[in-house]
Design an enzyme around this catalytic site. Structure first.
Site, PDB file in Angstrom:
ATOM      1  N   GLU A  38     -48.921  72.323  -5.146  1.00  4.97           N
ATOM      2  CA  GLU A  38     -48.166  71.505  -4.272  1.00  4.97           C
ATOM      3  C   GLU A  38     -47.283  70.731  -5.580  1.00  4.97           C
ATOM      4  OE1 GLU A  38     -47.175  71.132  -1.218  1.00  4.97           O
ATOM      5  OE2 GLU A  38     -45.832  69.762  -2.009  1.00  4.97           O
ATOM      6  N   THR A  82     -42.517  73.716   1.165  1.00  2.00           N
ATOM      7  CA  THR A  82     -44.126  74.842   0.855  1.00  2.00           C
ATOM      8  C   THR A  82     -43.795  75.819   1.371  1.00  2.00           C
ATOM      9  OG1 THR A  82     -45.205  72.810   0.729  1.00  2.00           O
ATOM     10  CG2 THR A  82     -46.466  74.868   0.990  1.00  2.00           C
ATOM     11  N   HIS A 197     -49.036  65.998  -3.689  1.00  2.00           N
ATOM     12  CA  HIS A 197     -47.866  66.099  -2.664  1.00  2.00           C
ATOM     13  C   HIS A 197     -47.329  64.517  -2.607  1.00  2.00           C
ATOM     14  CE1 HIS A 197     -45.363  66.103   0.975  1.00  2.00           C
ATOM     15  NE2 HIS A 197     -45.612  67.216   1.052  1.00  2.00           N
ATOM     16  N   ASP A 256     -44.759  75.193  -5.759  1.00  2.00           N
ATOM     17  CA  ASP A 256     -43.972  75.503  -4.982  1.00  2.00           C
ATOM     18  C   ASP A 256     -42.583  75.282  -4.872  1.00  2.00           C
ATOM     19  OD1 ASP A 256     -44.762  72.911  -4.081  1.00  2.00           O
ATOM     20  OD2 ASP A 256     -45.238  73.278  -1.846  1.00  2.00           O
ATOM     21  N   HIS A 257     -42.275  73.997  -5.405  1.00  2.00           N
ATOM     22  CA  HIS A 257     -41.142  73.207  -5.592  1.00  2.00           C
ATOM     23  C   HIS A 257     -41.102  72.237  -6.257  1.00  2.00           C
ATOM     24  CE1 HIS A 257     -42.743  70.519  -2.540  1.00  2.00           C
ATOM     25  NE2 HIS A 257     -42.907  71.552  -1.638  1.00  2.00           N
TER      26      HIS A 257
HETATM   27  C1  GP9 Z   1     -48.256  70.557   4.640  1.00  2.00           C
HETATM   28  C2  GP9 Z   1     -47.822  70.955   3.221  1.00  2.00           C
HETATM   29  C3  GP9 Z   1     -46.871  70.110   2.530  1.00  2.00           C
HETATM   30  O1  GP9 Z   1     -49.070  71.402   5.523  1.00  2.00           O
HETATM   31  O2  GP9 Z   1     -47.485  72.286   3.220  1.00  2.00           O
HETATM   32  O3  GP9 Z   1     -45.811  70.606   2.746  1.00  2.00           O
HETATM   33  P1  GP9 Z   1     -44.129  70.147   2.184  1.00  2.00           P
HETATM   34  O4  GP9 Z   1     -43.840  68.865   2.715  1.00  2.00           O
HETATM   35  O5  GP9 Z   1     -44.452  70.222   0.697  1.00  2.00           O
HETATM   36  O6  GP9 Z   1     -43.427  71.286   2.723  1.00  2.00           O
HETATM   37 MN    MN Z   2     -44.914  71.719  -0.841  1.00  2.00          MN
END
Ligand code: GP9
Ligand code: MN
Length: 421
Positions: A38, A82, A197, A256-257
């Site tokens: 994340e 994500t 996150h 992921d980002h």
């Molecule tokens: C929540 C997780 C976080 O299930 O995938 O999501 P994001 O906000 O990074 O898309």
């Molecule tokens: Mn994410």
């Protein structure tokens, strides 16, 4: 319509990248584990805060003998965050220019990696310590062909284990081990991690790293949650070594980002020791990609690539040719790999140039390119790819496309309720 599908087929066939014989099939029959790290940006790798490495485990992994580490790898996500990353990694299609493809296009037909491998005898599973309906995963995962989805129903979601969006990474690792070990091999599994996150909060007892001192509490805490995730990754690798999976499992780790948005440029300029211009901000969209392949000699690879390129890379390692599948990415390990990385907004990065808000900059100086047309040929490719991929998704075109030997997913046979397994 069918002309659109013909355009798409022609485009992806003519852009097919031949596998590199040095790597093709070298991981045939092995398990695959993906970890979505994340919000981890690549500048964190080898970054030292007051002389201390933030991610010592990942830093070591960059030099692991069986690991490829890509340091010019970019996220290509849009508003689906994500889930957009997941979408690209498994379909080699782009997510949508607006909204989340997971939320709005889960009834489409896909020919995603889990379904491709399922038909080659793989067990497929997704693991995520949050409610299964977040990003509509519980529906979309069926479309992607996941047989099993271990969501929050399968985890102990009591207060001690949970922060922010769901399971903390360390208890998530511990509770995931029996699920992974219980999968019939070979398996293809993906884990969506959560602790790093936004807004990067951790309970006191889990904090094992000093906060930064930028005057921006979000940026300050980012180092602490990234460090926590790095420790959990090390525990996870140790577990895999103990239970014997490590020697026959490809492990793919990817950011992921971005974690830190442009709203934090002031603090980021302190962190990076330079002004965060639009050009610099684009450079910060690099995310780490690690691919551990047992028995194969890895390296630090400077190839330019993005999330859309991962599916052909992994399938080729597994000995699955991708020429019959619609793919907008290209194998990162192929000698023919196309080093043009489209961003979802139509800008892009290549080894020589970065286009931001339509302005063409020279790498690595960040000066506006002397020749105003220098980016044009790349711009044409990027616009075309994004437009064709959007046609596939908006038009649900894969329902008309029948790859050789591929059986469509039968969603009716999939059930993720915990009392079904
Ligand atoms: C929540 C997780 C976080 O299930 O995938 O999501 P994001 O906000 O990074 O898309
Ligand atoms: Mn994410």
């Amino acid at each position: 319509d069918s002309n659109d599908l013909t355009d798409v087929e022609n485009w992806t066939k003519s852009n097919y990248t031949k596998p590199n014989p040095e790597y093709y099939g070298k991981a045939k029959g092995m398990n695959v584990i993906y970890i979505s790290m994340e919000s981890l940006q690549n500048w964190m790798i080898n970054y030292k805060l007051d002389g201390k490495e933030v991610t010592p485990f990942l830093n070591k992994l960059t030099h692991d003998k069986n690991t490829f580490y890509f340091d010019n790898f970019f996220h290509q996500t849009g508003q689906g965050k994500t889930s957009d990353a997941e979408f690209m990694m498994e379909n080699s299609l782009f997510p949508l220019p607006q909204g989340s493809v997971f939320s709005t296009k889960s009834s489409n037909t896909y020919q995603a990696a889990p379904s491709i491998l399922d038909q080659r005898g793989y067990t497929t599973a997704a693991l995520h310590g949050n409610t299964g309906s977040f990003w509509n995963r519980d529906d979309m995962y069926k479309a992607l062909g996941y047989e099993k989805f271990f969501d929050s129903q399968y985890y102990d979601m009591s207060d001690k284990n949970v922060i922010n969006y769901g399971m903390k990474d360390k208890p998530f690792v511990q509770e995931s081990m029996p699920y992974l070990e219980g999968l019939k091999q070979p398996f293809y599994a993906k884990m969506i991690w959560l602790s790093n996150h936004f807004p990067f909060v951790l309970p006191k007892e889990d904090i094992d790293f000093p906060a930064a001192d930028t005057g921006d509490s979000v940026v300050n805490r980012y180092f602490q949650t990234a460090h926590y995730m790095d420790e959990a990754l090390e525990q996870f690798f140790n577990n895999l070594k103990k239970d014997g999976l490590y020697n026959h499992t490809i492990i793919v780790l990817y950011g992921d980002h971005y974690g830190i948005s442009e709203n934090h440029n002031k603090a980021m300029s302190q962190v990076m020791g330079q002004k965060i211009t639009p050009y610099e901000n684009a450079q910060l969209q690099r995310v780490p990609l690690f691919i551990h392949v047992p028995g194969v000699k890895g390296k630090i690879d400077h190839t330019y690539g993005g999330e859309v390129d991962v599916r052909p890379t992994i399938l080729h390692l597994l000995g699955v040719d991708t020429k019959d599948y619609i793919s907008f990415g290209s194998d990162l390990l192929s000698n023919d790999h196309r080093q043009i990385v489209p961003f979802r907004n139509g800008d892009f990065a290549t080894p020589k140039y970065t286009q931001v808000n339509g302005v063409c900059y020279q790498n690595p100086s960040g000066k506006v390119a002397a020749n105003p047309k220098a980016c044009k040929p790349y711009d044409n490719v990027v616009k075309k790819e994004l437009a064709l991929s959007d046609k596939v998704v908006y038009g649900d075109l894969l329902r008309f496309y029948h790859p050789k030997g591929y059986k469509p997913v039968n969603r009716a046979k999939i059930n993720y309720a915990s009392d079904q397994t």
